[in-house]
Design a protein around this motif. Structure first.
Motif, short mmCIF file in Angstrom:
data_model
loop_
_atom_site.label_atom_id
_atom_site.label_comp_id
_atom_site.label_asym_id
_atom_site.label_seq_id
_atom_site.Cartn_x
_atom_site.Cartn_y
_atom_site.Cartn_z
N ILE A 1 26.17 65.72 42.83
CA ILE A 1 24.95 65.53 42.04
C ILE A 1 25.35 65.29 40.59
O ILE A 1 26.12 66.07 40.03
CB ILE A 1 24.03 66.76 42.13
N PRO A 2 24.88 64.22 39.95
CA PRO A 2 25.24 64.00 38.55
C PRO A 2 24.70 65.13 37.68
O PRO A 2 23.60 65.61 37.91
CB PRO A 2 24.58 62.66 38.20
N SER B 1 23.48 65.26 34.86
CA SER B 1 22.23 64.99 34.16
C SER B 1 21.02 65.14 35.06
O SER B 1 19.89 65.18 34.59
CB SER B 1 22.29 63.57 33.57
N ALA B 2 21.22 65.21 36.38
CA ALA B 2 20.09 65.35 37.29
C ALA B 2 19.85 66.81 37.67
O ALA B 2 18.96 67.10 38.47
CB ALA B 2 20.33 64.51 38.55
#
Ligand code: FES
Lengths: 202, 328
Positions: free
Chosen positions: A125-126, A128-129
């Motif tokens: 999961i990035p 920023s997410a």
């Protein structure tokens, strides 16, 4: 008062937001101590999230203060763990079984959010997410840049490295990979000559 | 919004090439293969990159971007596949009608605005029609790396299914083809469901398809960072207009069928560009004064920039009105 407004700092220092409901197929919520309040607030905005929610909660010193209220949100799964470390296998298991469409919500202390964010990032999961909201203690997870040992829940500056015993200055320089701030020897030139420790953000 | 790549010169460096093969694939699509005129190796490119092809069409210079679809590991050639657009501005028609084996041409160094995110655990490709081209290079790359991928490819019909046979015979379990004339459609929601964490989706095709994929993925809780798209816009014709370029100190006329960028180039102004399709940000130009309305068509500027009247992307956007002064 469990919300603390961190003063602006260098870019390396993480900033936290306010949890907001996002569309998703499943919702993983990891919180410690007063972080529970952020989840309770999230529920006032969108209670239906919790039907597909999995809460992993580490009460720390708050004991039973929040557990029943969290359980009352009706999450599909609710797990109370004694420590973050003890919850790691569960977090990894949940992430390895998860699919795209999973939303991750982290709330509570910086040490918990940083480490859980790291697990979520490693699962693909990035960063920023991944949503975060700071609540409760401003204690920090610190890495000694000299011996590389981690000292948890540091509340004073300077502090003594729990591994090598050096006096360390608390920096805002942060490592996302280690989920820790950097502590640097404050009295290298003149051992023993150091300022009195002060509580962080006082 | 990220900053445009910093480069003062117009376009990327050029490579002199010789057309080594012209391979018609179906009624509309032809593959063009290039070797270097100096016999050196081509610069390596990353899958998803495009090149800008220079076409000397009479006294008109056309510059069109095309995705490189050859294997990125093959430095002996570059290949592009060009769909003939009979109603287009003429670049693809020129390629189809006038370019022959042995011709010398100039193409630009590759520029990648649609790279693979190699942190991805799995890559799901969604292609519409000629949008298949960047995925040909991406598939070659991932096959070599042992990366996980699948392709969902929508075509009008079997006869226009460019590379369908090659793809389905090589990768029967990874390639899924949908023909419009058989009412087959990509079941996007089902497809997004159940993908492992760390999956990235890439879409290349018509605008409607791109918007549909972005909106559906967002509604399913996919982070924006995991959804990638590429759409080259072709400049649209429009009413002729006049522009004052104050740094160059000239006033130029933009014709009906040329873009503002092309008009500047025709008048000898060295204006920056990379993609010529409203995607890269390189051509961004400040507006000094304007009395009229902008016809913004790029994917680069945000809505606020568009309404501010302070910026224009000359590769695809136009202007209607009394006067326009640009800082160029
Ligand atoms: S040249 Fe790329 S946006 Fe105009």
């Amino acid at each position: 008062m469990t919300k603390f407004q961190f003063p602006e700092s260098i870019r390396s220092r993480p900033v936290y937001g306010t949890l907001e409901p996002r569309p998703g197929k499943a919702h993983l919520m990891i919180a410690d101590a007063e972080g529970a309040e952020a989840l309770l607030d999230l529920a006032t905005r969108e209670a239906r999230l919790f039907a597909q929610g999995h809460i992993i909660y580490i009460p720390k010193t708050t004991g039973e203060t929040y557990t029943q209220r969290l359980r009352d949100l009706g999450p599909a799964q609710f797990h109370v763990g004694p420590t973050y470390e003890a919850s790691v296998p569960r977090i990894r298991r949940v992430l390895s079984d998860a699919h795209m469409g999973l939303q991750v919500y982290l709330a509570g202390t910086e040490g918990l959010m940083g480490q859980a964010q790291n697990e979520a990032m490693q699962a693909g999961i990035p960063h920023s997410a991944i949503q975060t909201e700071h609540r409760g203690s401003v204690a920090r997870r610190m890495q000694c840049v000299h011996c590389k040992g981690i000292t948890e829940d540091v509340v004073t500056d300077p502090f003594v490295c729990s591994h090598c015993g050096l006096n360390l200055f608390v920096r805002d320089h942060y490592s996302r990979r280690l989920a820790a701030f950097q502590g640097v020897c404050i009295d290298a030139e003149d051992p023993g000559n150091l300022p009195d420790p002060v509580e962080l953000y006082t | 919004m990220s900053a445009a790549p910093q480069k003062a010169r117009a376009g990327a460096e050029k490579i002199d090439v010789i057309v080594s093969a012209v391979v018609p694939l179906n009624e509309l699509v032809t593959r063009f293969e290039f070797t270097r005129a100096d016999d050196k190796a081509f610069p390596p490119f990353s899958a998803g990159a495009h090149t800008v092809v220079e076409m000397r069409d009479g006294d008109r210079l056309r510059l069109n971007p095309y995705s490189l679809m050859s294997d990125p590991a093959d430095s002996s050639q570059y290949a592009i596949s060009v769909r003939r657009d009979d109603a287009g501005r003429g670049g693809s028609l020129f390629m189809h009608r006038s370019v022959k084996v042995g011709d010398r041409m100039k193409i630009s160094y590759p520029v990648n605005l649609f790279p693979l995110d190699l942190r991805g655990r799995k890559h799901v490709f969604l292609a519409g029609g000629i949008g298949i081209t960047p995925f040909m290079a991406m598939i070659a790359h991932l096959e070599r790396m042992g990366g996980a991928w699948e392709l969902h490819y929508a075509c009008r019909n079997e006869a226009l299914g460019t590379y369908v046979d090659q793809l389905t015979s090589r990768y029967p379990n990874k390639v899924h083809v949908y023909f419009d004339d058989r009412n087959q459609a990509i079941a996007l929601e089902d497809l997004l469901d159940g993908q492992p964490l760390g999956t990235h989706v890439y879409v290349c095709g018509p605008k409607g398809m791109i918007d549909w994929v972005h909106a559906t993925a967002a509604a399913h809780g996919w982070p924006d960072e995991n959804v990638h798209s590429e759409e080259f816009l072709a400049p649209q014709p429009g009413k002729p207009f006049e522009v004052r370029l104050c740094r160059s100190d000239i006033t130029i006329q933009v014709g009906e069928s040329e873009s503002l960028l092309e008009a500047m180039e025709r008048c000898g102004v060295d204006a920056p560009f990379l993609c010529r399709g409203g995607a890269c940000g390189q051509c961004e130009t400040d507006v000094i004064e304007a009395d009229g309305t902008f016809v913004h068509r790029d994917h680069w500027l945000d809505d606020e920039d568009h309404t501010s009247g302070k910026k224009i992307m000359p590769c695809v956007s136009r202007f209607v009105g009394k006067s326009l002064v640009l800082d160029r």
